[in-house]
Design a protein around this motif. Structure first.
Motif, mmCIF file in Angstrom:
data_model
loop_
_atom_site.group_PDB
_atom_site.id
_atom_site.type_symbol
_atom_site.label_atom_id
_atom_site.label_comp_id
_atom_site.label_asym_id
_atom_site.label_seq_id
_atom_site.Cartn_x
_atom_site.Cartn_y
_atom_site.Cartn_z
ATOM 1 N N ARG A 158 0.862 -1.180 0.000
ATOM 2 C CA ARG A 158 0.000 0.000 0.000
ATOM 3 C C ARG A 158 0.896 1.225 0.000
ATOM 4 N NH1 ARG A 158 -2.321 -3.718 3.296
ATOM 5 N NH2 ARG A 158 -1.255 -2.905 5.143
ATOM 6 N N LEU A 159 0.840 1.982 -1.086
ATOM 7 C CA LEU A 159 1.697 3.150 -1.260
ATOM 8 C C LEU A 159 0.834 4.407 -1.190
ATOM 9 C CD1 LEU A 159 4.412 4.459 -1.904
ATOM 10 C CD2 LEU A 159 3.973 4.023 -4.343
ATOM 11 N N PHE A 160 1.078 5.244 -0.186
ATOM 12 C CA PHE A 160 0.326 6.480 0.023
ATOM 13 C C PHE A 160 1.186 7.658 -0.398
ATOM 14 C CE2 PHE A 160 -1.620 3.391 2.732
ATOM 15 C CZ PHE A 160 -2.961 3.727 2.808
ATOM 16 N N VAL A 161 0.697 8.478 -1.317
ATOM 17 C CA VAL A 161 1.447 9.616 -1.843
ATOM 18 C C VAL A 161 0.529 10.831 -1.909
ATOM 19 C CG1 VAL A 161 3.005 8.151 -3.194
ATOM 20 C CG2 VAL A 161 0.875 8.986 -4.221
ATOM 21 N N PRO A 162 1.087 12.045 -2.030
ATOM 22 C CA PRO A 162 0.242 13.230 -2.205
ATOM 23 C C PRO A 162 -0.626 13.114 -3.457
ATOM 24 C CG PRO A 162 2.471 13.865 -1.613
ATOM 25 C CD PRO A 162 2.515 12.395 -1.873
ATOM 26 N N GLN A 163 -1.788 13.738 -3.434
ATOM 27 C CA GLN A 163 -2.746 13.598 -4.524
ATOM 28 C C GLN A 163 -2.218 14.127 -5.848
ATOM 29 O OE1 GLN A 163 -6.568 15.118 -3.501
ATOM 30 N NE2 GLN A 163 -7.621 14.126 -5.215
ATOM 31 N N THR A 164 -1.290 15.076 -5.806
ATOM 32 C CA THR A 164 -0.757 15.672 -7.037
ATOM 33 C C THR A 164 0.419 14.892 -7.603
ATOM 34 O OG1 THR A 164 0.647 17.126 -5.695
ATOM 35 C CG2 THR A 164 -1.511 17.978 -6.367
ATOM 36 N N THR A 165 0.766 13.760 -7.023
ATOM 37 C CA THR A 165 1.929 12.985 -7.477
ATOM 38 C C THR A 165 1.774 12.541 -8.929
ATOM 39 O OG1 THR A 165 2.386 12.172 -5.248
ATOM 40 C CG2 THR A 165 3.266 10.883 -7.081
ATOM 41 N N SER A 166 2.827 12.732 -9.713
ATOM 42 C CA SER A 166 2.890 12.222 -11.083
ATOM 43 C C SER A 166 3.922 11.099 -11.110
ATOM 44 C CB SER A 166 3.292 13.328 -12.065
ATOM 45 O OG SER A 166 2.330 14.370 -12.061
ATOM 46 N N ALA A 167 3.522 9.952 -11.614
ATOM 47 C CA ALA A 167 4.416 8.796 -11.560
ATOM 48 C C ALA A 167 4.147 7.859 -12.725
ATOM 49 C CB ALA A 167 4.265 8.052 -10.239
ATOM 50 N N MET A 168 5.169 7.084 -13.061
ATOM 51 C CA MET A 168 5.068 6.010 -14.051
ATOM 52 C C MET A 168 5.356 4.716 -13.299
ATOM 53 S SD MET A 168 4.468 5.571 -17.356
ATOM 54 C CE MET A 168 5.016 7.073 -18.185
ATOM 55 N N LEU A 169 4.284 4.022 -12.931
ATOM 56 C CA LEU A 169 4.422 2.832 -12.097
ATOM 57 C C LEU A 169 4.374 1.592 -12.979
ATOM 58 C CD1 LEU A 169 2.696 2.258 -8.679
ATOM 59 C CD2 LEU A 169 2.867 0.410 -10.343
ATOM 60 N N SER A 170 5.463 0.843 -12.995
ATOM 61 C CA SER A 170 5.515 -0.412 -13.737
ATOM 62 C C SER A 170 5.416 -1.568 -12.752
ATOM 63 C CB SER A 170 6.816 -0.514 -14.535
ATOM 64 O OG SER A 170 7.942 -0.484 -13.679
ATOM 65 N N TRP A 171 4.627 -2.582 -13.102
ATOM 66 C CA TRP A 171 4.463 -3.688 -12.169
ATOM 67 C C TRP A 171 4.597 -5.020 -12.905
ATOM 68 C CZ3 TRP A 171 0.050 -2.060 -14.576
ATOM 69 C CH2 TRP A 171 -0.888 -3.038 -14.937
ATOM 70 N N THR A 172 5.080 -6.001 -12.136
ATOM 71 C CA THR A 172 5.161 -7.385 -12.584
ATOM 72 C C THR A 172 4.609 -8.240 -11.458
ATOM 73 O OG1 THR A 172 7.171 -6.901 -13.840
ATOM 74 C CG2 THR A 172 6.678 -9.208 -13.422
ATOM 75 N N THR A 173 3.688 -9.133 -11.765
ATOM 76 C CA THR A 173 3.051 -9.932 -10.728
ATOM 77 C C THR A 173 2.724 -11.313 -11.255
ATOM 78 O OG1 THR A 173 1.231 -9.991 -9.134
ATOM 79 C CG2 THR A 173 0.725 -9.150 -11.328
ATOM 80 N N ILE A 174 2.502 -12.249 -10.361
ATOM 81 C CA ILE A 174 2.064 -13.587 -10.732
ATOM 82 C C ILE A 174 0.563 -13.719 -10.522
ATOM 83 C CG2 ILE A 174 2.260 -16.040 -10.166
ATOM 84 C CD1 ILE A 174 5.193 -15.561 -9.533
ATOM 85 N N SER A 175 0.097 -13.385 -9.317
ATOM 86 C CA SER A 175 -1.338 -13.517 -9.074
ATOM 87 C C SER A 175 -1.928 -12.302 -8.360
ATOM 88 C CB SER A 175 -1.628 -14.780 -8.242
ATOM 89 O OG SER A 175 -1.001 -14.707 -6.976
ATOM 90 N N GLY A 176 -1.154 -11.224 -8.221
ATOM 91 C CA GLY A 176 -1.660 -10.034 -7.566
ATOM 92 C C GLY A 176 -2.325 -9.088 -8.554
ATOM 93 N N ASP A 177 -2.819 -7.972 -8.041
ATOM 94 C CA ASP A 177 -3.477 -6.984 -8.885
ATOM 95 C C ASP A 177 -3.076 -5.594 -8.426
ATOM 96 O OD1 ASP A 177 -4.961 -5.968 -10.907
ATOM 97 O OD2 ASP A 177 -6.898 -6.645 -10.165
ATOM 98 N N LEU A 178 -3.470 -4.603 -9.228
ATOM 99 C CA LEU A 178 -3.072 -3.222 -9.012
ATOM 100 C C LEU A 178 -4.296 -2.331 -9.041
ATOM 101 C CD1 LEU A 178 -0.575 -1.212 -8.877
ATOM 102 C CD2 LEU A 178 -0.817 -1.041 -11.364
ATOM 103 N N SER A 179 -4.375 -1.376 -8.095
ATOM 104 C CA SER A 179 -5.462 -0.405 -8.104
ATOM 105 C C SER A 179 -4.913 0.958 -7.724
ATOM 106 C CB SER A 179 -6.575 -0.816 -7.133
ATOM 107 O OG SER A 179 -6.133 -0.732 -5.795
ATOM 108 N N SER A 180 -5.625 2.020 -8.108
ATOM 109 C CA SER A 180 -5.163 3.369 -7.839
ATOM 110 C C SER A 180 -6.323 4.270 -7.476
ATOM 111 C CB SER A 180 -4.435 3.944 -9.067
ATOM 112 O OG SER A 180 -4.107 5.305 -8.856
ATOM 113 N N ALA A 181 -6.147 5.084 -6.422
ATOM 114 C CA ALA A 181 -7.120 6.099 -6.060
ATOM 115 C C ALA A 181 -6.779 7.435 -6.704
ATOM 116 C CB ALA A 181 -7.187 6.247 -4.542
ATOM 117 N N LEU A 182 -5.634 7.517 -7.373
ATOM 118 C CA LEU A 182 -5.260 8.723 -8.106
ATOM 119 C C LEU A 182 -5.656 8.561 -9.571
ATOM 120 C CD1 LEU A 182 -3.231 8.537 -5.586
ATOM 121 C CD2 LEU A 182 -1.789 10.106 -6.903
ATOM 122 N N PRO A 183 -5.867 9.669 -10.288
ATOM 123 C CA PRO A 183 -6.158 9.565 -11.720
ATOM 124 C C PRO A 183 -5.026 8.841 -12.448
ATOM 125 C CG PRO A 183 -6.573 11.788 -10.918
ATOM 126 C CD PRO A 183 -5.879 11.066 -9.809
ATOM 127 N N ALA A 184 -5.350 7.762 -13.134
ATOM 128 C CA ALA A 184 -4.305 6.943 -13.742
ATOM 129 C C ALA A 184 -4.844 6.225 -14.964
ATOM 130 C CB ALA A 184 -3.771 5.923 -12.734
#
Length: 378
Positions: A240-266
């Protein structure tokens, strides 16, 4: 100088401008080294029971050049049962600019207000360090470690003890096999590897971060520096990664059985196991690798920088009472998470299951497991 049946006192003069080296070794009891505005070294050693010295317990308090030795040794003739009942308390007052070497075995230890290099080894004793400005190296087998007000590079290694750090302003490295980690209000870089403990990082301004865990959850609340590097890996824990709402990021992920969600516009690109999350148009590079854990990007409304004076002293009670928390009070979810994709089917192919089991046993790294799973798919 004073000697009694169970108490030894010494005061050692120092050459002008000298940096004393304090060496304390204590198998059982308590050791305290405190820096003060002084130009000598004062030592007080007490023994319990009062007749410990008469039983052959050997106490050494001596000066060799700028080195001051405070050591306790148990005679082999004392016997195991009697030895376990002996407690030696060492109290050292030294100039703030001092170097400290401490071996406390099963003793508890405390170091405060020191501006020199610190080296500590502990078997099962707990350790508290506060307001330190030099390099710090701490190694413990099973004792808990609590630190506050660190202004130099710090490395902490423990096998099964918990680690708490409150306010640090340089480079921090923590490696633990089986302990929880609580970090609050730190700046600079963080390298953290743990096998089975949960990790909570709160109210921080990390310029770079590398975190790995095998079976613990990671909760991180930090701003992201534009030129920073951030990498998070977990085998069976959630991130669980908590960042300021204005954060701009390029998040790359690799997973086997997990998933990804975002509360920021993405914008989400790629497939279920490999992909990219472009947050607020893209920016800081963030890399996430999981095996069976999810990654949630959340909003934190309260991420202050370090206090106005990051070098101001920290009260000892701050570190003594700090404890890991399950949920950080300043973390909020004020935007709905992106919908998750359907969970993978319950039936796992035997070839995939074998790879996952090898990973859990430590026979494969996360990267090796990813490569083998990709080969199966192809």
């Amino acid at each position: 100088m004073e000697n009694t049946s169970n108490r030894i006192e010494r005061t050692f003069a120092l050459a002008a401008g000298a940096v004393p080296q304090i060496v304390c070794r204590n198998p059982a009891g308590f050791v305290e080294v405190r820096g003060e505005a002084r130009d000598d070294v004062a030592v007080v050693v007490t023994c319990d029971p009062p007749d410990a010295l008469a039983r052959g317990v050997e106490i050494t308090v001596e000066q060799q050049g700028e080195r001051v030795f405070v050591e306790a040794k148990w005679p082999s003739t004392l016997g195991w049962m009697r030895a376990t009942r002996v407690r030696v308390t060492m109290q050292v007052r030294t100039p703030r600019r001092s170097d400290v070497e401490m071996d406390i075995a099963s003793s508890d230890g405390r170091i405060e207000d020191i501006d020199g290099a610190i080296q500590v080894q502990s078997a099962s004793g707990d350790l508290s360090v506060t307001n330190l400005a030099g390099s710090i190296h701490i190694q413990s087998a099973s004792g808990d470690i609590r630190a506050a007000g660190l202004r130099g590079r710090a490395e902490i290694r423990t096998a099964s003890g918990d680690v708490t750090v409150v306010r640090a302003a340089d480079a921090l490295t923590i490696r633990t096999a089986n302990g929880d980690v609580q970090i609050d209000d730190i700046a600079g870089t963080l390298i953290l590897h743990t096998a089975s403990g949960d990790v909570h990082v709160q109210r921080s301004t990390l310029t770079a971060c590398e975190m790995q865990t095998a079976s613990g959850d990671l909760e991180i609340a930090t701003s992201l520096a534009p030129a920073g590097s951030y990498e998070f890996q977990t085998v069976s824990g959630d991130i669980r990664l908590f960042v300021p709402q204005t954060t701009s990021a390029m998040l790359s992920w690799t997973t086997i059985s997990g998933d990804l969600s975002s509360a920021l516009p993405a914008e989400r690109q790629g497939g279920k196991r490999n992909g990219t999350l472009i947050v607020n148009g893209g920016g800081v590079a963030v890399r996430v690798k999981t095996v069976s854990g999810d990654c949630d990007l959340r909003i934190a409304n309260d991420l202050p920088a370090l206090l106005a004076s990051p070098t101001s002293p920290v009260d000892a009670a701050t570190v003594a009472t700090a404890r890991p928390t399950q949920t950080s009070p300043f973390l909020v979810d004020n935007a709905p998470p992106a919908p998750r994709e359907p969970e993978a089917e319950a039936d796992t192919p035997p070839e995939t299951l074998a790879i996952l089991q090898s990973l859990e046993r430590g026979e494969l790294t996360i990267e090796e497991a990813m490569r083998q799973l990709a080969a199966l798919e192809n």
